[in-house]
Design a protein around this motif. Structure first.
Motif, PDB file in Angstrom:
ATOM      1  N   SER A   1       0.829  -1.210   0.000  1.00  0.00           N
ATOM      2  CA  SER A   1       0.000   0.000   0.000  1.00  0.00           C
ATOM      3  C   SER A   1       0.865   1.264   0.000  1.00  0.00           C
ATOM      4  O   SER A   1       0.672   2.190   0.796  1.00  0.00           O
ATOM      5  CB  SER A   1      -0.949   0.006   1.211  1.00  0.00           C
ATOM      6  OG  SER A   1      -2.003   0.926   1.041  1.00  0.00           O
TER       7      SER A   1
ATOM      8  N   SER B   1      -3.934  -0.219  -0.737  1.00  0.00           N
ATOM      9  CA  SER B   1      -4.785  -1.385  -0.506  1.00  0.00           C
ATOM     10  C   SER B   1      -5.292  -1.457   0.923  1.00  0.00           C
ATOM     11  O   SER B   1      -5.909  -2.440   1.310  1.00  0.00           O
ATOM     12  CB  SER B   1      -4.014  -2.673  -0.833  1.00  0.00           C
ATOM     13  OG  SER B   1      -2.786  -2.711  -0.139  1.00  0.00           O
ATOM     14  N   GLY B   2      -5.072  -0.401   1.689  1.00  0.00           N
ATOM     15  CA  GLY B   2      -5.563  -0.394   3.055  1.00  0.00           C
ATOM     16  C   GLY B   2      -5.462   0.987   3.672  1.00  0.00           C
ATOM     17  O   GLY B   2      -4.709   1.846   3.195  1.00  0.00           O
TER      18      GLY B   2
ATOM     19  N   ASP C   1      -6.037   2.898   7.818  1.00  0.00           N
ATOM     20  CA  ASP C   1      -6.457   2.854   9.222  1.00  0.00           C
ATOM     21  C   ASP C   1      -6.631   1.425   9.732  1.00  0.00           C
ATOM     22  O   ASP C   1      -7.569   1.110  10.479  1.00  0.00           O
ATOM     23  CB  ASP C   1      -7.764   3.641   9.401  1.00  0.00           C
ATOM     24  CG  ASP C   1      -7.611   5.107   9.014  1.00  0.00           C
ATOM     25  OD1 ASP C   1      -6.516   5.663   9.235  1.00  0.00           O
ATOM     26  OD2 ASP C   1      -8.570   5.682   8.479  1.00  0.00           O
ATOM     27  N   GLY C   2      -5.721   0.549   9.310  1.00  0.00           N
ATOM     28  CA  GLY C   2      -5.742  -0.818   9.789  1.00  0.00           C
ATOM     29  C   GLY C   2      -6.681  -1.745   9.049  1.00  0.00           C
ATOM     30  O   GLY C   2      -6.763  -2.936   9.373  1.00  0.00           O
ATOM     31  N   ASN C   3      -7.395  -1.259   8.063  1.00  0.00           N
ATOM     32  CA  ASN C   3      -8.320  -2.076   7.277  1.00  0.00           C
ATOM     33  C   ASN C   3      -7.704  -2.407   5.926  1.00  0.00           C
ATOM     34  O   ASN C   3      -7.235  -1.518   5.224  1.00  0.00           O
ATOM     35  CB  ASN C   3      -9.645  -1.349   7.072  1.00  0.00           C
ATOM     36  CG  ASN C   3     -10.350  -1.048   8.379  1.00  0.00           C
ATOM     37  OD1 ASN C   3     -10.561  -1.947   9.191  1.00  0.00           O
ATOM     38  ND2 ASN C   3     -10.711   0.209   8.596  1.00  0.00           N
ATOM     39  N   TYR C   4      -7.704  -3.701   5.582  1.00  0.00           N
ATOM     40  CA  TYR C   4      -7.131  -4.153   4.308  1.00  0.00           C
ATOM     41  C   TYR C   4      -8.260  -4.482   3.344  1.00  0.00           C
ATOM     42  O   TYR C   4      -9.197  -5.204   3.688  1.00  0.00           O
ATOM     43  CB  TYR C   4      -6.249  -5.386   4.537  1.00  0.00           C
ATOM     44  CG  TYR C   4      -5.578  -5.891   3.282  1.00  0.00           C
ATOM     45  CD1 TYR C   4      -4.570  -5.139   2.684  1.00  0.00           C
ATOM     46  CD2 TYR C   4      -5.950  -7.089   2.699  1.00  0.00           C
ATOM     47  CE1 TYR C   4      -3.948  -5.574   1.534  1.00  0.00           C
ATOM     48  CE2 TYR C   4      -5.330  -7.547   1.547  1.00  0.00           C
ATOM     49  CZ  TYR C   4      -4.336  -6.785   0.966  1.00  0.00           C
ATOM     50  OH  TYR C   4      -3.727  -7.217  -0.185  1.00  0.00           O
ATOM     51  N   MET C   5      -8.176  -3.930   2.123  1.00  0.00           N
ATOM     52  CA  MET C   5      -9.267  -4.074   1.163  1.00  0.00           C
ATOM     53  C   MET C   5      -9.076  -5.225   0.188  1.00  0.00           C
ATOM     54  O   MET C   5      -9.990  -5.572  -0.562  1.00  0.00           O
ATOM     55  CB  MET C   5      -9.439  -2.764   0.375  1.00  0.00           C
ATOM     56  CG  MET C   5      -9.944  -1.623   1.239  1.00  0.00           C
ATOM     57  SD  MET C   5      -9.930  -0.049   0.397  1.00  0.00           S
ATOM     58  CE  MET C   5      -8.170   0.267   0.279  1.00  0.00           C
TER      59      MET C   5
ATOM     60  N   ASN D   1       2.684  -0.796   7.187  1.00  0.00           N
ATOM     61  CA  ASN D   1       2.530  -1.711   8.309  1.00  0.00           C
ATOM     62  C   ASN D   1       3.896  -2.269   8.695  1.00  0.00           C
ATOM     63  O   ASN D   1       4.531  -2.971   7.904  1.00  0.00           O
ATOM     64  CB  ASN D   1       1.575  -2.849   7.900  1.00  0.00           C
ATOM     65  CG  ASN D   1       1.292  -3.813   9.032  1.00  0.00           C
ATOM     66  OD1 ASN D   1       2.187  -4.236   9.748  1.00  0.00           O
ATOM     67  ND2 ASN D   1       0.027  -4.180   9.173  1.00  0.00           N
TER      68      ASN D   1
ATOM     69  N   ASN E   1      -1.571   6.186   4.861  1.00  0.00           N
ATOM     70  CA  ASN E   1      -0.928   5.916   6.150  1.00  0.00           C
ATOM     71  C   ASN E   1       0.487   5.396   5.976  1.00  0.00           C
ATOM     72  O   ASN E   1       0.845   4.892   4.905  1.00  0.00           O
ATOM     73  CB  ASN E   1      -1.731   4.874   6.942  1.00  0.00           C
ATOM     74  CG  ASN E   1      -3.180   5.262   7.148  1.00  0.00           C
ATOM     75  OD1 ASN E   1      -4.079   4.499   6.805  1.00  0.00           O
ATOM     76  ND2 ASN E   1      -3.418   6.441   7.686  1.00  0.00           N
TER      77      ASN E   1
END
Length: 282
Positions: free
Chosen positions: A68, A102-103, A105-109, A76, A73
């Motif tokens: 990402s 691809s993500g 705030d901690g959310n992966y799409m 990771n 952000n």
């Protein structure tokens, strides 16, 4: 100092586990392989062991799809540790990632979303590239996306890519299939795009098959599920005329044919590489 790529200026194949045992003992030229990093982030196991075995025989390019880089952000840190572990455990001739997000705030799409081509996004993406390069201790190649819509932007995509190169010392993975799709879907000029990239910044090229959207018949999809089209081969030839001899990968992720068919496509790419006249990058 590690160069952008240590791959040979020859054609390679995207390697799937289904083809591990189909690799012939002898091939023409300098065959190399590329794998998706996220399929090998485990610690140990037969799949990783087999990849390590292949990497002892052939140059290996590792291609990330989940960092990402273009997201809002920082990257990771756990993902970066796993990528670094993979690069350190398998001989790696090149490492690349998508300019996408691809993500957040901690959310992966689970998908590659378009990166805004803006000044603000440029600064964030450059920071993320620096973060990844520091983590794996080598320069990376960044891949141009396949675009499906026109978005408001502060600069052209080629200018965005070259700005990232100049800010971070990374290189470019020119995906010719993505460029062909973007040209069809958004109306950009692919020749102008290629001309706006510095030849010395390009460390690898991708070609692949694409498909027509079943509903929007004018829309092309980056499906990687078919043979490379004649139009993409022609655009590859144009790109090599600008760049010179360069590593070219045949991508195939679905509807996998026998390995011999992928080798046949690889030989088409080899012929185009060998006929390119410009002196290769260093």
């Amino acid at each position: 100092m590690i160069k952008l790529t240590e791959l040979p200026a020859d054609a390679g194949i995207c390697l799937k586990p289904e083809h591990f045992d189909a690799i012939p003992s002898k091939v023409d030229g300098h065959l190399w392989f590329e794998v998706h990093a996220e399929n090998y982030l485990m610690q140990g196991g037969p799949r990783l062991a087999k990849l390590q075995e292949v990497a002892q025989r052939f140059p290996l390019s590792i291609h990330g799809v989940g960092a990402s880089l273009g997201g809002p952000n920082p990257l990771n840190p756990e993902h970066l540790k796993r990528l670094a572990r993979l690069v350190n455990s398998v001989p790696t001739a090149a490492f690349s990632e998508h300019i996408a997000w691809s993500g957040a705030d901690g959310n992966y799409m689970g998908n590659l979303m378009p990166t805004p081509i803006t000044t603000q996004s440029l600064l964030r993406t450059a920071e993320n590239i620096d973060q990844l390069q520091n983590a794996i201790q080598r320069p990376i190649l960044i891949e141009n996306p396949a675009n499906y819509l026109n978005f408001k932007s502060d600069m052209s995509e080629a200018e965005f890519m070259m700005s990232l190169v100049n800010k971070t010392g990374c290189g470019i993975l020119l995906d010719v299939n993505n460029l062909f799709i973007s040209a069809n879907n958004t109306g950009i000029d692919p020749q102008q795009y290629i001309g706006n990239l510095e030849a010395t910044a390009i460390g690898e090229i991708h070609v692949a098959g694409h498909s027509v959207d079943p509903i929007e018949k004018d829309l092309l999809i980056d499906s990687h599920d078919s043979d490379v089209s004649n139009a993409v081969w022609a655009l590859l030839n144009d790109a090599l005329s600008h760049i010179g001899p360069c590593p070219v990968l045949i991508e195939r992720d679905a509807n996998l044919p026998p390995f011999a068919e992928l080798l046949a496509e690889r030989n088409i790419a080899r012929e185009l590489i060998q006929s390119s006249k410009v002196v290769s990058y260093e």
